[in-house]
Enzyme design. Structure first.
Site, short mmCIF file in Angstrom:
data_model
loop_
_atom_site.label_atom_id
_atom_site.label_comp_id
_atom_site.label_asym_id
_atom_site.label_seq_id
_atom_site.Cartn_x
_atom_site.Cartn_y
_atom_site.Cartn_z
N TYR A 1 19.37 -43.59 -10.45
CA TYR A 1 20.51 -42.84 -9.93
C TYR A 1 20.50 -41.39 -10.44
O TYR A 1 20.69 -40.45 -9.67
CB TYR A 1 21.79 -43.54 -10.35
CG TYR A 1 23.08 -42.92 -9.89
CD1 TYR A 1 23.51 -43.04 -8.58
CD2 TYR A 1 23.89 -42.22 -10.79
CE1 TYR A 1 24.70 -42.48 -8.16
CE2 TYR A 1 25.09 -41.66 -10.38
CZ TYR A 1 25.49 -41.80 -9.06
OH TYR A 1 26.68 -41.24 -8.66
N LYS B 1 20.09 -38.07 -8.12
CA LYS B 1 21.12 -37.04 -8.08
C LYS B 1 20.57 -35.68 -8.51
O LYS B 1 21.01 -34.64 -8.03
CB LYS B 1 22.30 -37.45 -8.96
CG LYS B 1 23.09 -38.63 -8.41
CD LYS B 1 23.56 -38.39 -6.99
CE LYS B 1 24.51 -39.45 -6.49
NZ LYS B 1 24.91 -39.24 -5.08
#
Length: 313
Positions: A175, A179
């Site tokens: 993640y 991002k």
């Protein structure tokens, strides 16, 4: 008095729940016609059967409030379905003006335990999903500009990054990497599309949603008033960045939550050392860098949760 987004059309991915829903409703409130995209799978890890329900419900909510909205239930991480999504917006509303990329999933695990599929699936939905819709929206704006003899057109992209990229998140290497990649995609897109009149910015939102229920489980909801972590605190910034008033904001990263917006600076050089000879030697680097880091805690990083200003339960 005209609304800020009157006459414009928007596409919001992952808009069936949480942040995406709040953003779609805000864009509609400001006057935009909205394509509400959501794959509709019930699991926050992307598991379960796809459903038209979440997207249809938000689109119906917008129409019930007097706005214009259609639903789309395709997978933005699929290149062809992302193209169909952008074409739907153009076909339904005549053009696409605003793209808000929000869709994502979580498959958390420590880096030494993470499987290849857990890595690939999160990168696919977040980073590839952002790229897919951006690619087709950018092509649309470029063609519109060419058809207008090279004149600038109206285009806004708002991408969704996270402080997991800024601060690190031990159990979310996939993640955090996705991002961080989204920020790179945003700044590259901002430079590439500025000549056409298009801006691209990214936000790092803090909000209590299905995706973050574990992260914010220890932070109490207030007994009265709006939850500082409510998605409704994030949506106004998205609406503003999508509006004509934000034409001068491009390639920026902003943190937003609970009535606060913070503009994140690009990385700056903290210290600089020059070799006294043609190139560094091991001993010279040891003499310069070891003392510099000697008084810093190992792995020192920004602790995002410590500046939330919220009380844990």
């Amino acid at each position: 008095m005209a609304l800020p987004l009157e006459g414009l059309s928007a596409l919001v991915t992952g808009a069936g729940r949480g942040l995406g829903r709040a953003e779609a409703l805000e864009l509609a409130r400001l006057g935009a016609a909205v394509v509400v995209n959501d794959y509709g799978r019930p699991g926050r890890d992307g598991s379960g059967e796809a459903s038209a329900g979440p997207a249809e419900e938000v689109a119906a909510e917008i129409r019930d409030q007097g706005g214009r909205a259609v639903a789309h239930t395709g997978d933005v991480a699929d290149f062809q379905q992302a193209e169909e999504l952008v074409r739907l917006a153009i076909g339904e509303f005549g053009k696409l003006d605003i793209l808000v990329n929000n869709a994502g999933i979580l498959r958390d695990r420590m880096v030494f335990s993470m499987t290849e599929d857990e890595w690939d699936s999160v990168i696919r939905v977040h980073l590839k999903g952002h790229f897919n819709t951006t690619h087709f929206a950018a092509a649309h704006w470029r063609e519109r500009s060419k058809a207008a003899g090279g004149a600038k057109v109206y285009g806004r992209i708002v991408n969704t990054s996270s402080e997991a990229f800024l601060a690190g998140s031990a159990g979310q290497p996939n993640y955090a990497a996705a991002k961080g990649g989204i920020v790179g995609l945003t700044t590259s897109t901002a430079l590439a599309l500025a000549r056409y009149g298009v801006t691209a910015n990214a936000i790092c939102p803090r909000a209590r949603t299905r995706m973050t229920e574990d992260v914010f489980a220890g932070f109490q909801r207030p007994e009265e008033g709006l939850d500082p972590l409510a998605p409704e605190h994030v949506a106004p910034l998205v609406g503003y960045l999508a509006a004509p008033a934000a034409a001068g904001i491009n390639g920026q990263l902003l943190v937003v939550h609970g009535g606060m917006v913070a503009i994140v600076e690009r990385p700056r050089v903290q210290a600089k050392f020059d070799s006294k000879q043609e190139t560094f030697t091991y001993d010279e680097l040891d003499a310069l860098l070891t003392p510099h880091y000697a008084d810093r805690p190992a792995g020192e990083t920004f602790a995002a949760m410590e500046v939330l200003g919220l009380k844990r339960g």
